[in-house]
Design a protein around this motif. Structure first.
Motif, short mmCIF file in Angstrom:
data_model
loop_
_atom_site.label_atom_id
_atom_site.label_comp_id
_atom_site.label_asym_id
_atom_site.label_seq_id
_atom_site.Cartn_x
_atom_site.Cartn_y
_atom_site.Cartn_z
N ASP A 164 43.36 46.80 57.11
CA ASP A 164 43.12 47.54 55.86
C ASP A 164 43.09 46.59 54.66
O ASP A 164 42.24 46.73 53.77
CB ASP A 164 44.21 48.59 55.66
N GLU A 165 44.02 45.64 54.64
CA GLU A 165 44.10 44.73 53.50
C GLU A 165 42.92 43.78 53.43
O GLU A 165 42.47 43.41 52.35
CB GLU A 165 45.41 43.94 53.56
N ILE A 166 42.41 43.35 54.61
CA ILE A 166 41.32 42.38 54.59
C ILE A 166 40.06 43.01 54.02
O ILE A 166 39.24 42.34 53.39
CB ILE A 166 41.05 41.82 56.01
N ARG A 167 39.89 44.31 54.21
CA ARG A 167 38.73 44.97 53.61
C ARG A 167 38.81 44.92 52.08
O ARG A 167 37.82 44.63 51.40
CB ARG A 167 38.66 46.43 54.09
N ARG A 168 40.00 45.19 51.56
CA ARG A 168 40.16 45.14 50.11
C ARG A 168 40.03 43.70 49.59
O ARG A 168 39.40 43.46 48.56
CB ARG A 168 41.53 45.70 49.72
N LEU A 169 40.65 42.76 50.31
CA LEU A 169 40.59 41.36 49.88
C LEU A 169 39.17 40.83 49.92
O LEU A 169 38.73 40.14 48.99
CB LEU A 169 41.50 40.51 50.77
N PHE A 170 38.44 41.15 50.98
CA PHE A 170 37.07 40.66 51.10
C PHE A 170 36.20 41.27 50.00
O PHE A 170 35.38 40.57 49.39
CB PHE A 170 36.50 41.01 52.47
N ALA A 171 36.38 42.57 49.73
CA ALA A 171 35.59 43.21 48.68
C ALA A 171 35.90 42.61 47.32
O ALA A 171 34.98 42.33 46.52
CB ALA A 171 35.86 44.72 48.68
N LEU A 172 37.19 42.38 47.03
CA LEU A 172 37.57 41.79 45.75
C LEU A 172 37.04 40.37 45.63
O LEU A 172 36.51 39.98 44.57
CB LEU A 172 39.08 41.80 45.60
N SER A 173 37.16 39.59 46.70
CA SER A 173 36.65 38.22 46.68
C SER A 173 35.14 38.20 46.46
O SER A 173 34.61 37.38 45.70
CB SER A 173 37.00 37.51 47.99
N ALA A 174 34.45 39.12 47.13
CA ALA A 174 33.00 39.17 47.00
C ALA A 174 32.59 39.50 45.56
O ALA A 174 31.64 38.91 45.02
CB ALA A 174 32.43 40.21 47.96
N ILE A 175 33.30 40.43 44.92
CA ILE A 175 32.97 40.80 43.54
C ILE A 175 33.17 39.61 42.60
O ILE A 175 32.31 39.31 41.76
CB ILE A 175 33.83 42.00 43.09
N VAL A 176 34.30 38.92 42.76
CA VAL A 176 34.58 37.77 41.91
C VAL A 176 33.53 36.68 42.10
O VAL A 176 33.01 36.09 41.13
CB VAL A 176 35.99 37.23 42.18
N ILE A 177 33.19 36.41 43.36
CA ILE A 177 32.22 35.35 43.65
C ILE A 177 30.84 35.71 43.13
O ILE A 177 30.11 34.86 42.59
CB ILE A 177 32.20 35.06 45.16
N VAL A 178 30.44 36.97 43.27
CA VAL A 178 29.13 37.39 42.77
C VAL A 178 29.06 37.23 41.24
O VAL A 178 28.05 36.77 40.70
CB VAL A 178 28.84 38.85 43.18
N SER B 110 42.73 37.75 60.35
CA SER B 110 42.14 38.59 59.30
C SER B 110 41.68 37.77 58.10
O SER B 110 40.90 38.27 57.27
CB SER B 110 43.14 39.66 58.86
N ILE B 111 42.13 36.53 57.98
CA ILE B 111 41.70 35.69 56.86
C ILE B 111 40.34 35.04 57.12
O ILE B 111 39.75 34.45 56.21
CB ILE B 111 42.73 34.58 56.56
N ALA B 112 39.83 35.14 58.35
CA ALA B 112 38.59 34.46 58.71
C ALA B 112 37.40 34.88 57.85
O ALA B 112 36.63 34.02 57.41
CB ALA B 112 38.29 34.66 60.19
N PRO B 113 37.18 36.17 57.59
CA PRO B 113 36.02 36.54 56.75
C PRO B 113 36.04 35.90 55.37
O PRO B 113 35.00 35.46 54.87
CB PRO B 113 36.12 38.07 56.67
N THR B 114 37.21 35.83 54.76
CA THR B 114 37.30 35.22 53.42
C THR B 114 37.01 33.72 53.49
O THR B 114 36.35 33.17 52.60
CB THR B 114 38.69 35.46 52.83
N VAL B 115 37.49 33.05 54.54
CA VAL B 115 37.22 31.62 54.71
C VAL B 115 35.72 31.38 54.85
O VAL B 115 35.14 30.48 54.21
CB VAL B 115 37.98 31.07 55.93
#
Length: 302
Positions: free
Chosen positions: A126-140, A183-188
């Motif tokens: 559940d957390e990785i979905r939120r983290l990935f979405a937040l990271s994606a927004i910041v990076i975009v 779960s950290i793999a997508p962000t990496v």
């Protein structure tokens, strides 16, 4: 209790079941460190329930271990088989146990390492979905500031999303599952893929504007393929070496990141070629020059 325990013992992945209704002398000796080989249980048809309850509560080897002192709670120990112990995500087995207990009339509570790992894995997903979405927004947002053009931002983000999907598809085929560590793999993969695209597109944008599409690709992207490939290779080898640890969770993280960075390199370079080929490169390479001036000023000031 006997009915529930019999169903628990037949579940896939359960090696042994120890409770008031499934116990022998060897088990008693194990849990009590005693050489006593008495038989504690008798056929329920040969003993009145009240007598059985009094007998069990008065036995010092049973009451503190498999039965609460007030006689309201009984302990059932489920031993996973050796293959199940190696699973990094025991959610399937824990889910089967939970559904079996829920189908009966007894109140119950689950505990133990497998239950904790299962809960942590569910929370991490559940957390990785939120983290990935937040990271994606910041990076975009940061890419929009740097590129000042929508096409390279969308192409870079699409390449990273494809590489992450590639990674999840591979782990699904390999039978892996997302756990607390992996779960950290997508962000990496997101960070590595975006960094490769940013470096490559900014280098291509710094080339003379009168070049043809082929020359722009050759001069702007060609020189970046080798360094990006080398960084991908070293990252893949570094994370891939985690397989040698022998720990399933760590090994799965290494395999996931290794596969993900390869996908990020392939998809990223393809996206950069498409962007350069259609002349959709970042519109403001001057920001790169400003970063260089700021860096040089910082070095001189230090």
């Amino acid at each position: 209790l006997q009915d529930v325990n019999e169903r628990l013992c037949t579940l896939p992945g359960i090696h042994a079941c120890v409770s008031l209704t499934a116990i022998d002398a060897a088990t008693i000796r194990f849990i009590s460190a005693s050489e006593d080989r008495r038989t504690f249980l008798v056929d329920p048809r040969d003993e009145h329930p009240a007598q059985r309850k009094d007998r069990l509560l008065s036995d010092p080897l049973i009451a503190p271990r498999l039965l609460s002192e007030d006689g309201r709670w009984a302990l059932t120990l489920l031993n996973l088989d050796s293959r199940a112990d190696d699973l990094s995500d025991p959610s399937t087995i824990v889910g089967d146990i939970d559904r079996t207990l829920a189908s009966g009339p007894l109140q119950y509570a689950l505990t133990g390492p497998s239950v904790i790992y299962s809960a942590l894995n569910e929370l991490s997903r559940d957390e990785i979905r939120r983290l990935f979405a937040l990271s994606a927004i910041v990076i975009v947002v940061l890419m929009a500031v740097i590129f000042r053009r929508a096409a390279p931002v969308l192409a870079t983000f699409a390449a990273v999303c494809v590489s992450v999907s590639w990674m999840f598809g591979f782990i699904g085929l390999a039978g892996y599952s997302v756990n607390v560590l992996s779960s950290i793999a997508p962000t990496v993969v997101l960070v590595i893929g975006v960094s490769d695209c940013v470096h490559t597109l900014m280098h291509a944008a710094e080339q003379p504007g009168n070049l043809s599409a082929e020359d722009r690709i050759a001069a702007g992207i060609g020189p970046m393929v080798r360094p990006c490939f080398l960084t991908t290779l070293t990252t893949m080898i570094g994370f891939g070496s985690l397989v040698a640890t022998g720990l399933p969770m760590t090994a799965e993280l290494g395999v996931m990141v290794a596969v993900g960075v390869v996908g990020a390199f392939v998809c990223g370079m393809f996206a950069c070629v498409v962007v350069a080929g259609y002349g959709l490169l970042p519109a403001a390479p001057a920001i790169h020059e400003r970063f260089s001036r700021w860096s040089l000023a910082t070095v001189r000031a230090g």
